[in-house]
Design an enzyme around this catalytic site. Structure first.
Site, short mmCIF file in Angstrom:
data_model
loop_
_atom_site.label_atom_id
_atom_site.label_comp_id
_atom_site.label_asym_id
_atom_site.label_seq_id
_atom_site.Cartn_x
_atom_site.Cartn_y
_atom_site.Cartn_z
CG HIS A 70 -10.27 -21.33 25.86
ND1 HIS A 70 -8.96 -21.24 26.26
CD2 HIS A 70 -10.77 -20.07 25.87
CE1 HIS A 70 -8.67 -19.97 26.51
NE2 HIS A 70 -9.75 -19.24 26.28
CB CYS B 65 -8.26 -18.30 23.44
SG CYS B 65 -8.02 -16.88 24.51
CG ASN C 249 -8.33 -17.26 29.20
OD1 ASN C 249 -7.50 -17.87 28.52
ND2 ASN C 249 -9.36 -16.64 28.67
N1 COA Z 1 -15.05 -8.07 40.78
C1 COA Z 1 -16.25 -7.66 41.24
N2 COA Z 1 -17.22 -7.21 40.45
C2 COA Z 1 -16.99 -7.16 39.14
C3 COA Z 1 -15.77 -7.56 38.58
C4 COA Z 1 -14.78 -8.02 39.46
N3 COA Z 1 -13.58 -8.45 39.03
N4 COA Z 1 -15.84 -7.42 37.24
C5 COA Z 1 -17.06 -6.94 36.96
N5 COA Z 1 -17.76 -6.78 38.11
C6 COA Z 1 -19.12 -6.26 38.28
C7 COA Z 1 -19.56 -5.41 37.12
O1 COA Z 1 -19.11 -4.09 37.26
C8 COA Z 1 -21.06 -5.52 37.22
O2 COA Z 1 -21.50 -4.65 38.23
P1 COA Z 1 -22.90 -3.87 38.07
O3 COA Z 1 -23.94 -4.96 38.01
O4 COA Z 1 -22.93 -3.04 39.29
O5 COA Z 1 -22.77 -3.10 36.80
C9 COA Z 1 -21.28 -6.94 37.72
O6 COA Z 1 -20.03 -7.35 38.27
C10 COA Z 1 -21.68 -7.90 36.63
O7 COA Z 1 -20.86 -7.69 35.51
P2 COA Z 1 -20.98 -8.54 34.20
O8 COA Z 1 -19.94 -8.10 33.25
O9 COA Z 1 -22.40 -8.59 33.76
O10 COA Z 1 -20.60 -9.98 34.81
P3 COA Z 1 -20.60 -11.36 34.12
O11 COA Z 1 -21.42 -12.30 34.88
O12 COA Z 1 -20.83 -11.26 32.64
O13 COA Z 1 -19.10 -11.82 34.33
C11 COA Z 1 -17.08 -12.05 33.05
C12 COA Z 1 -18.05 -11.10 33.73
C13 COA Z 1 -16.00 -11.25 32.37
C14 COA Z 1 -16.46 -12.94 34.12
C15 COA Z 1 -17.87 -12.95 32.05
O14 COA Z 1 -18.65 -12.14 31.22
C16 COA Z 1 -16.95 -13.75 31.18
O15 COA Z 1 -16.28 -14.65 31.64
N6 COA Z 1 -16.95 -13.48 29.86
C17 COA Z 1 -16.12 -14.16 28.94
C18 COA Z 1 -14.73 -13.61 29.06
C19 COA Z 1 -13.74 -14.44 28.34
O16 COA Z 1 -13.79 -15.63 28.40
N7 COA Z 1 -12.78 -13.82 27.67
C20 COA Z 1 -11.72 -14.49 27.01
C21 COA Z 1 -12.23 -15.25 25.84
S1 COA Z 1 -10.99 -16.28 25.23
#
Ligand code: COA
Length: 327
Positions: free
Chosen positions: A253, A117, A283
């Site tokens: 980003h 990215c 993204n």
């Molecule tokens: N829909 C519903 N629930 C979802 C889900 C979805 N699409 N994806 C994950 N969950 C659930 C998980 O299973 C978890 O459930 P649990 O509490 O029962 O275990 C809960 O939501 C929380 O998951 P978590 O991973 O802790 O959520 P989060 O707040 O960290 O959000 C992301 C997840 C991926 C959105 C966030 O971590 C993120 O944006 N990270 C950076 C990713 C990124 O930018 N990547 C590219 C970099 S260039």
């Protein structure tokens, strides 16, 4: 030469987005997720998905053609084409070669950049370096991705995040003490290579994964993104002799509105100084910043003299930022 410093300015921008929209409601039918969860946790409403037969090189070429038109340059005046991408049509020939062919940029060197990215900022930084060194006058930098080709559509952790698209900017030689590119920071940390990677995308086999998929530890990536994007922004501001109070517009980003919000809060930037369009496109990896730059200009959010900071983060880890005084 007037004794002024040789630097680079942006002389043209362009973007290309596939027509097909994939909404959160569409995703609700594909995986166990909800519009509410995606909107609140990530800030995405819809993303664009390339049509069958629409590849990274096609999007890149369309964005580049628009940037060329805006710059008023002829294709033969482009000295170098750099394409940040993690989803090239193929490993070789490069996407940059395909763009060269599409534009007729017969005098250009051609190179794809693998920095996930952060690819556009790596490209922009190399463009600045070549121009500053006096080797080149016009460098076309593109971020282009068809992420839909590497998303596991059964994995709700990742499939809701990504979209397809391309953005381009031409960096042209500019003599000025105060305008154009002011400073850059490029960084990386290979120790975090397990946080975000693309399986089956090179010579290394992944016997346990039956496909070429994005694998990610979301919340660890989140923390690294906030820390590194904040530090990169501070670094380029210090390099330019500025502070966050001088920033007119931050184009970060577009990975998650909560990441963007956390970076902006640490920098003390109000919402109106932060460009966010993730709701519309998700993204698009290396393409988020040039697409956003293009839209910021369309919306009249950058004027002469403004301090722009572009700031990105990606797999690798890679990270980087650039400060530009707009002209
Ligand atoms: N829909 C519903 N629930 C979802 C889900 C979805 N699409 N994806 C994950 N969950 C659930 C998980 O299973 C978890 O459930 P649990 O509490 O029962 O275990 C809960 O939501 C929380 O998951 P978590 O991973 O802790 O959520 P989060 O707040 O960290 O959000 C992301 C997840 C991926 C959105 C966030 O971590 C993120 O944006 N990270 C950076 C990713 C990124 O930018 N990547 C590219 C970099 S260039």
């Amino acid at each position: 030469m007037s004794g002024c410093k040789l630097t680079a300015r942006v002389s043209g921008v362009g973007k290309a987005l596939p027509e097909r929209r994939l909404t959160n409601a569409d995703l609700e039918k594909m995986v166990d997720t909800s519009d509410e969860w995606i909107s609140q946790r990530v800030g995405i409403k819809e993303r664009r998905i390339a049509a069958e037969g629409e590849y990274t090189s096609h999007l890149a070429s369309r964005a580049a053609a628009d940037a060329l038109k805006m710059s008023g340059l002829k294709a033969e005046e482009i000295d170098l084409i750099l394409v940040g991408t993690s989803t090239p049509d193929m490993v070789y020939p490069s996407v940059a070669c395909q763009v060269q062919k599409a534009l007729g940029a017969v005098n250009a060197g051609v190179l794809d950049i693998s920095a996930a990215c952060t690819g556009f900022i790596y490209g922009a930084s190399l463009a600045w370096g070549m121009i500053k060194a006096g080797c080149m006058r016009n460098v076309l930098v593109i971020g282009s991705e068809v992420n839909s080709s590497v998303v596991n559509w059964k994995d709700r952790d990742t499939c809701i995040l990504f979209g397809d698209g391309a953005g381009a900017a031409i960096f042209s030689a500019h003599e000025s003490e105060t305008e154009g590119v002011l400073s850059i920071k490029l960084g990386g940390d290979g120790n975090f290579d397990e946080l975000l990677y693309l399986t089956n995308s090179g010579c290394r086999p992944f016997p346990d994964v039956a496909g070429r998929y994005i694998m990610m530890q979301g919340n660890e990536v989140f923390k690294q993104a906030v820390r590194n994007m904040y530090e990169c922004a501070i670094n380029v501001l210090e390099g330019a002799g500025l502070t966050a109070a001088d920033v007119s517009l931050l184009i970060p980003h577009q990975a998650n509105t909560r990441i963007i919000g956390a970076v902006a809060k640490r920098l003390g930037l109000p919402d109106e100084k932060v460009f966010v369009n993730i709701a519309d496109y998700g993204n698009t990896s290396a393409a988020t910043i040039p697409i956003a730059l293009c839209e910021a200009l369309e919306q009249g959010r950058l004027k002469k003299g403004d301090v722009l900071v572009i700031d990105a983060f990606g797999a690798g880890l890679t990270f980087g930022a650039m400060a530009i005084r707009w002209t």
